[in-house]
Design a protein around this motif. Structure first.
Motif, mmCIF file in Angstrom:
data_model
loop_
_atom_site.group_PDB
_atom_site.id
_atom_site.type_symbol
_atom_site.label_atom_id
_atom_site.label_comp_id
_atom_site.label_asym_id
_atom_site.label_seq_id
_atom_site.Cartn_x
_atom_site.Cartn_y
_atom_site.Cartn_z
ATOM 1 N N THR A 1 0.836 -1.194 0.000
ATOM 2 C CA THR A 1 0.000 0.000 0.000
ATOM 3 C C THR A 1 0.874 1.247 0.000
ATOM 4 O OG1 THR A 1 -0.084 0.215 2.415
ATOM 5 C CG2 THR A 1 -1.719 -1.240 1.373
ATOM 6 N N GLN A 2 0.259 2.358 -0.323
ATOM 7 C CA GLN A 2 0.979 3.628 -0.273
ATOM 8 C C GLN A 2 1.445 3.926 1.146
ATOM 9 O OE1 GLN A 2 2.126 5.390 -2.682
ATOM 10 N NE2 GLN A 2 2.980 6.973 -1.347
ATOM 11 N N LYS A 3 0.631 3.551 2.117
ATOM 12 C CA LYS A 3 1.023 3.773 3.513
ATOM 13 C C LYS A 3 2.261 2.959 3.873
ATOM 14 C CE LYS A 3 -0.669 3.924 8.288
ATOM 15 N NZ LYS A 3 0.567 3.353 8.843
ATOM 16 N N ASP A 4 2.363 1.729 3.360
ATOM 17 C CA ASP A 4 3.570 0.933 3.596
ATOM 18 C C ASP A 4 4.802 1.700 3.133
ATOM 19 O OD1 ASP A 4 2.259 -1.301 4.631
ATOM 20 O OD2 ASP A 4 2.016 -2.226 2.651
ATOM 21 N N ARG A 5 4.709 2.284 1.951
ATOM 22 C CA ARG A 5 5.855 2.989 1.380
ATOM 23 C C ARG A 5 6.162 4.268 2.154
ATOM 24 N NH1 ARG A 5 3.055 0.407 -3.070
ATOM 25 N NH2 ARG A 5 4.535 -0.985 -4.127
ATOM 26 N N GLU A 6 5.110 4.952 2.598
ATOM 27 C CA GLU A 6 5.312 6.152 3.411
ATOM 28 C C GLU A 6 5.933 5.796 4.761
ATOM 29 O OE1 GLU A 6 1.420 7.794 3.626
ATOM 30 O OE2 GLU A 6 1.442 8.576 1.560
ATOM 31 N N ASP A 7 5.482 4.704 5.357
ATOM 32 C CA ASP A 7 6.042 4.254 6.634
ATOM 33 C C ASP A 7 7.534 3.944 6.483
ATOM 34 O OD1 ASP A 7 3.587 4.463 7.853
ATOM 35 O OD2 ASP A 7 3.179 2.301 7.865
ATOM 36 N N ALA A 8 7.887 3.281 5.385
ATOM 37 C CA ALA A 8 9.287 2.922 5.153
ATOM 38 C C ALA A 8 10.148 4.173 5.041
ATOM 39 C CB ALA A 8 9.414 2.085 3.881
ATOM 40 N N LEU A 9 9.676 5.166 4.311
ATOM 41 C CA LEU A 9 10.459 6.385 4.135
ATOM 42 C C LEU A 9 10.619 7.138 5.447
ATOM 43 C CD1 LEU A 9 11.990 8.036 2.073
ATOM 44 C CD2 LEU A 9 9.867 9.267 1.554
ATOM 45 N N LYS A 10 9.586 7.144 6.268
ATOM 46 C CA LYS A 10 9.684 7.800 7.582
ATOM 47 C C LYS A 10 10.702 7.081 8.465
ATOM 48 C CE LYS A 10 4.914 9.559 7.706
ATOM 49 N NZ LYS A 10 3.571 9.391 8.345
ATOM 50 N N TRP A 11 10.714 5.757 8.407
ATOM 51 C CA TRP A 11 11.646 4.963 9.215
ATOM 52 C C TRP A 11 13.075 5.221 8.792
ATOM 53 C CZ3 TRP A 11 14.085 -0.222 8.794
ATOM 54 C CH2 TRP A 11 14.381 -0.776 10.041
ATOM 55 N N ILE A 12 13.292 5.291 7.489
ATOM 56 C CA ILE A 12 14.633 5.592 6.958
ATOM 57 C C ILE A 12 15.053 6.999 7.374
ATOM 58 C CG2 ILE A 12 15.967 5.930 4.837
ATOM 59 C CD1 ILE A 12 14.029 3.777 3.582
ATOM 60 N N THR A 13 14.107 7.940 7.327
ATOM 61 C CA THR A 13 14.412 9.318 7.703
ATOM 62 C C THR A 13 14.861 9.409 9.156
ATOM 63 O OG1 THR A 13 12.836 10.184 6.071
ATOM 64 C CG2 THR A 13 13.467 11.667 7.871
ATOM 65 N N LYS A 14 14.226 8.644 10.039
ATOM 66 C CA LYS A 14 14.633 8.639 11.447
ATOM 67 C C LYS A 14 16.068 8.134 11.599
ATOM 68 C CE LYS A 14 10.051 8.130 13.574
ATOM 69 N NZ LYS A 14 9.175 7.253 14.399
ATOM 70 N N ALA A 15 16.452 7.160 10.786
ATOM 71 C CA ALA A 15 17.821 6.650 10.832
ATOM 72 C C ALA A 15 18.813 7.721 10.380
ATOM 73 C CB ALA A 15 17.948 5.405 9.949
ATOM 74 N N VAL A 16 18.457 8.460 9.345
ATOM 75 C CA VAL A 16 19.332 9.544 8.874
ATOM 76 C C VAL A 16 19.453 10.627 9.943
ATOM 77 C CG1 VAL A 16 19.660 11.319 7.104
ATOM 78 C CG2 VAL A 16 18.792 9.051 6.459
ATOM 79 N N GLU A 17 18.366 10.867 10.665
ATOM 80 C CA GLU A 17 18.419 11.832 11.767
ATOM 81 C C GLU A 17 19.433 11.416 12.820
ATOM 82 O OE1 GLU A 17 14.418 11.993 13.156
ATOM 83 O OE2 GLU A 17 13.770 13.456 11.654
ATOM 84 N N VAL A 18 19.495 10.117 13.125
ATOM 85 C CA VAL A 18 20.465 9.614 14.099
ATOM 86 C C VAL A 18 21.889 9.884 13.605
ATOM 87 C CG1 VAL A 18 21.398 7.538 15.211
ATOM 88 C CG2 VAL A 18 18.926 7.849 15.017
ATOM 89 N N ILE A 19 22.131 9.618 12.335
ATOM 90 C CA ILE A 19 23.466 9.833 11.769
ATOM 91 C C ILE A 19 23.843 11.312 11.825
ATOM 92 C CG2 ILE A 19 24.840 9.701 9.645
ATOM 93 C CD1 ILE A 19 23.204 7.189 8.921
ATOM 94 N N LYS A 20 22.920 12.175 11.432
ATOM 95 C CA LYS A 20 23.218 13.607 11.410
ATOM 96 C C LYS A 20 23.406 14.163 12.822
ATOM 97 C CE LYS A 20 21.226 16.332 8.405
ATOM 98 N NZ LYS A 20 22.326 16.688 7.478
ATOM 99 N N LYS A 21 22.696 13.605 13.794
ATOM 100 C CA LYS A 21 22.848 14.053 15.171
ATOM 101 C C LYS A 21 24.224 13.684 15.721
ATOM 102 C CE LYS A 21 20.649 13.739 19.740
ATOM 103 N NZ LYS A 21 19.567 13.094 20.543
ATOM 104 N N GLY A 22 24.723 12.508 15.310
ATOM 105 C CA GLY A 22 26.075 12.114 15.676
ATOM 106 C C GLY A 22 26.237 11.518 17.058
ATOM 107 N N ASP A 23 25.150 11.158 17.703
ATOM 108 C CA ASP A 23 25.227 10.538 19.020
ATOM 109 C C ASP A 23 25.066 9.030 18.852
ATOM 110 O OD1 ASP A 23 25.061 9.642 21.598
ATOM 111 O OD2 ASP A 23 23.271 10.780 22.140
#
Length: 217
Positions: free
Chosen positions: A171-193
Motif C-alpha cells: 500500500t501507499q502507507k507501507d511505502r510512506e512508513d518505510a520512508l519515515k523509518w529511513i528518515t529517522k535513521a538519517v536523523e540519528v546519523i546527522k545528530k552524531g550521538d
C-alpha cells in the motif's frame, strides 16, 4: 552518500543500539552462529523444494497457497544482483542509497517473497508491520504483493505445525512508513550521538548484534 539497508537501520541505528553504527563504520563483522546457520539451512530446504530441486511432502501445501515463484536468491549468496533492490533518495539534505535483497520473486505477478525460519513462527501482524517488507515496496513500486513463508527452525516439527504462508498487498502507507523509518535513521546519523545501548561507555548487552566483535565490550 549514505548507504543504508533494513538490517543496518534495524541493528545499528535504533535508540537502543546506535553504538553499532560505529562498529559498522570500523568494518567489524557480525559473528556467525548456529542460530543463523540453521535458519539459512531451513531457508535452503524450502527454496530447493519450491525450485523442484528437492521436493518434500511436508512442504507440498506451499505451492497451492503461494502460486508460482520463479526467481530465487542464489544459495543465499549475499549480494546476488538478481535479487537486489536499490534506490537513491534525498533525505534531510543527504543523498541516501537504500538497498535490499529479497529471497524470491514472482516475475509474472510481480511479487516479492521472504522466508523466515528463525525461532518462533511469524504472525500475519508481524509481517504486516515489518519494515523489511515495507522497504521492498518502497524500493520497487511495481511490487503488487509481499509474500512470507514462515517456518519452525526444526523440520521434524513441520508435520504437527506446517510452515505458513501470508500474502499482503503493498500500500501507499507501507511505502510512506518505510520512508519515515529511513528518515529517522538519517536523523540519528546527522545528530552524531552513537551511544545508544552503552552503559558508561560499555556494551553490556549479551544479545548485541556484533557479539564478541563489538568494540565497546
Amino acid at each position: 552518500m549514505i548507504t543504508l539497508s533494513y538490517s543496518t537501520i534495524q541493528y545499528c541505528l535504533q535508540p537502543e543500539n546506535s553504538h553499532n553504527w560505529r562498529n559498522k563504520q570500523m568494518g567489524l563483522q557480525v559473528p556467525d552462529n548456529e542460530y543463523f546457520r540453521n535458519g539459512h539451512r531451513i531457508q535452503q530446504l524450502i527454496t530447493d523444494h519450491l525450485k523442484g530441486v528437492a521436493p518434500r511432502k511436508d512442504l507440498a501445501h506451499l505451492e497451492e497457497k503461494l502460486g508460482k515463484f520463479d526467481l530465487f536468491e542464489e544459495e543465499q549468496k549475499y549480494g546476488d544482483p538478481r535479487v537486489k533492490l536499490q534506490q537513491v533518495f534525498e533525505i534531510l539534505g543527504e543523498q541516501v542509497r537504500v538497498i535490499g535483497f529479497f529471497d524470491m520473486k514472482d516475475t509474472e505477478k510481480y511479487r516479492s517473497g521472504e522466508i523466515k525460519a528463525y525461532g518462533r513462527m511469524w504472525s500475519v501482524g508481524q509481517f504486516a508491520s515489518s519494515y523489511q517488507r515495507k522497504i521492498y515496496g518502497l524500493l520497487d513500486p511495481k511490487f503488487t504483493e509481499g509474500v512470507l513463508i514462515t517456518a519452525l527452525p526444526n523440520e521434524a516439527e513441520w508435520l504437527s505445525l506446517p510452515p505458513k504462508v501470508y500474502i499482503l498487498p503493498y500500500t501507499q502507507k507501507d511505502r510512506e512508513d518505510a520512508l519515515k523509518w529511513i528518515t529517522k535513521a538519517v536523523e540519528v546519523i546527522k545528530k552524531g550521538d552513537f551511544t545508544g545501548g552503552l552503559t558508561d561507555g560499555k556494551c553490556l548487552n549479551r544479545f548485541c548484534n556484533y557479539g564478541e566483535n563489538c568494540s565497546f565490550k
